[in-house]
Design a protein around this motif. Sequence first.
Motif, PDB file in Angstrom:
ATOM      1  N   GLY A 246       0.807  -1.212   0.000  1.00  0.00           N
ATOM      2  CA  GLY A 246       0.000   0.000   0.000  1.00  0.00           C
ATOM      3  C   GLY A 246       0.837   1.258   0.000  1.00  0.00           C
TER       4      GLY A 246
ATOM      5  N   GLN B 140       3.633   1.757  -2.573  1.00  0.00           N
ATOM      6  CA  GLN B 140       3.196   1.921  -3.965  1.00  0.00           C
ATOM      7  C   GLN B 140       2.589   3.297  -4.240  1.00  0.00           C
ATOM      8  N   GLN B 141       2.423   4.114  -3.163  1.00  0.00           N
ATOM      9  CA  GLN B 141       1.824   5.433  -3.322  1.00  0.00           C
ATOM     10  C   GLN B 141       2.921   6.495  -3.361  1.00  0.00           C
TER      11      GLN B 141
ATOM     12  N   PRO C 179      -4.193   2.957   2.146  1.00  0.00           N
ATOM     13  CA  PRO C 179      -4.380   3.240   0.721  1.00  0.00           C
ATOM     14  C   PRO C 179      -3.723   2.161  -0.116  1.00  0.00           C
ATOM     15  N   GLY C 180      -4.325   1.883  -1.269  1.00  0.00           N
ATOM     16  CA  GLY C 180      -3.754   0.870  -2.146  1.00  0.00           C
ATOM     17  C   GLY C 180      -4.839   0.207  -2.964  1.00  0.00           C
ATOM     18  N   THR C 181      -4.433  -0.730  -3.762  1.00  0.00           N
ATOM     19  CA  THR C 181      -5.362  -1.487  -4.600  1.00  0.00           C
ATOM     20  C   THR C 181      -5.153  -2.973  -4.356  1.00  0.00           C
TER      21      THR C 181
ATOM     22  N   LYS D 295      -5.022  -6.482  -6.005  1.00  0.00           N
ATOM     23  CA  LYS D 295      -4.850  -7.139  -7.299  1.00  0.00           C
ATOM     24  C   LYS D 295      -5.266  -8.601  -7.177  1.00  0.00           C
TER      25      LYS D 295
ATOM     26  N   VAL E 148     -11.994  -4.296  -0.591  1.00  0.00           N
ATOM     27  CA  VAL E 148     -11.800  -2.969  -1.166  1.00  0.00           C
ATOM     28  C   VAL E 148     -12.955  -2.081  -0.693  1.00  0.00           C
TER      29      VAL E 148
ATOM     30  N   ASN F  25     -13.053   1.374  -1.393  1.00  0.00           N
ATOM     31  CA  ASN F  25     -13.315   2.168  -2.599  1.00  0.00           C
ATOM     32  C   ASN F  25     -12.138   1.957  -3.543  1.00  0.00           C
ATOM     33  N   SER F  26     -11.997   2.779  -4.504  1.00  0.00           N
ATOM     34  CA  SER F  26     -10.994   2.547  -5.545  1.00  0.00           C
ATOM     35  C   SER F  26      -9.566   2.573  -5.031  1.00  0.00           C
ATOM     36  N   ASN F  27      -9.321   3.155  -3.868  1.00  0.00           N
ATOM     37  CA  ASN F  27      -7.937   3.289  -3.416  1.00  0.00           C
ATOM     38  C   ASN F  27      -7.787   3.058  -1.909  1.00  0.00           C
ATOM     39  N   VAL F  28      -8.682   2.272  -1.317  1.00  0.00           N
ATOM     40  CA  VAL F  28      -8.592   1.973   0.122  1.00  0.00           C
ATOM     41  C   VAL F  28      -8.832   0.480   0.331  1.00  0.00           C
TER      42      VAL F  28
END
Length: 353
Positions: free
Chosen positions: A276, A279-280, A304-306, A308, A338, A340-343
């Motif tokens: 997380g 990668q930010q 934060p993160g995605t 995969k 997940v 949302n898109s980035n948490v």
Amino acid sequence: MSQQQRGLSLYWKCQLIGWSLASFYWAIVGYLGSNFSFPLAVVHFFGDLCIYILPTHLFRTISKCKQWELLRPKQLLPIVILAVIFLGLIFMLLTIGKNYWIRSTWEPHFVGDLSTSFKDAWLTTWMTGIRLMSIWVLAYYLYHYAQAEIKASKESARLSLIAKNAQLDHLTAQLNPHFFFNSLNNIKALVNENPIAARRAIDLLSDLLRTSLYNRDNALITLQEEINLINDYVELEKMRFEERLQVNFDIAPQLLDKEILPLSLQTLIENAIKHGIAQQPDGGTIAIKVTKEGNELKATVQNPGTLKQEKSAGLGLKNLQERLALQFNGKASFSLEVLNSNVILATLKTPLT
């Protein structure tokens, strides 16, 4: 010699109690009949005790020598049938002989001979003997089968525990190098850039290593101990990420003495940093929250993160899942989701002990 060794074995206690009860029953039957004599009742009692213990004990000795107790029920059944018939015959002969001897010796008005006594009583006495010997033989082998089953269950449980502990040790051995090698790589990057920070990092790693080694034999540690380890780990990582890494704790104070799996929360923090924060470009904040939910301790780590989906879980998370399953027998759970898109939210639930 211990007290247990000097005392009677369970076998002899059962022999004496069982045949004493049978002899006492026959004494009561005689008392309720006619011409009861107390001295003769005592002679009959001890006579019964001796002559019935002798053949059953002899059978037990033969059974142990032949190891009949180890046979399967189908293999043992013919032996049991023959033994009951044979022991019933011995019971008949001994009983008729004993009764004739006592009556001819102790009863002055007794008239009769042994053959007449045998003809009058052999069938009834034999059937009584078969009934009693059936009970004795079946009880003897059922006891041995029950003992063998209990022993097998205990051995199975012992082997299962050994296998579980061995697997836990193997997983821990995998996890610790994974954790410490990552930290060593971080220190390596600091040696030339910031020697002072590198020395501090070595001190922190030394403390972490000491804590890990001392807690290796502990299946569980307190939440406070895990938080202390996390604080050292986060301080170690902040030397690399600096302001890009922020960590917020929200932990109920009354839960600090509750027990959790060692390195469980730390694994989630490590995963949050590796997949997380690292990668930010601007880093981010890891939010750690521990609460009580029913009879479970619920810990969440948000970062934060995605996520995969095409990639399998890393070694740390795989270890964590397997250790949870082994330690809590499927009563603990772990999930990644997940928000949302980035948490990403990691949730760990373990039974409160």
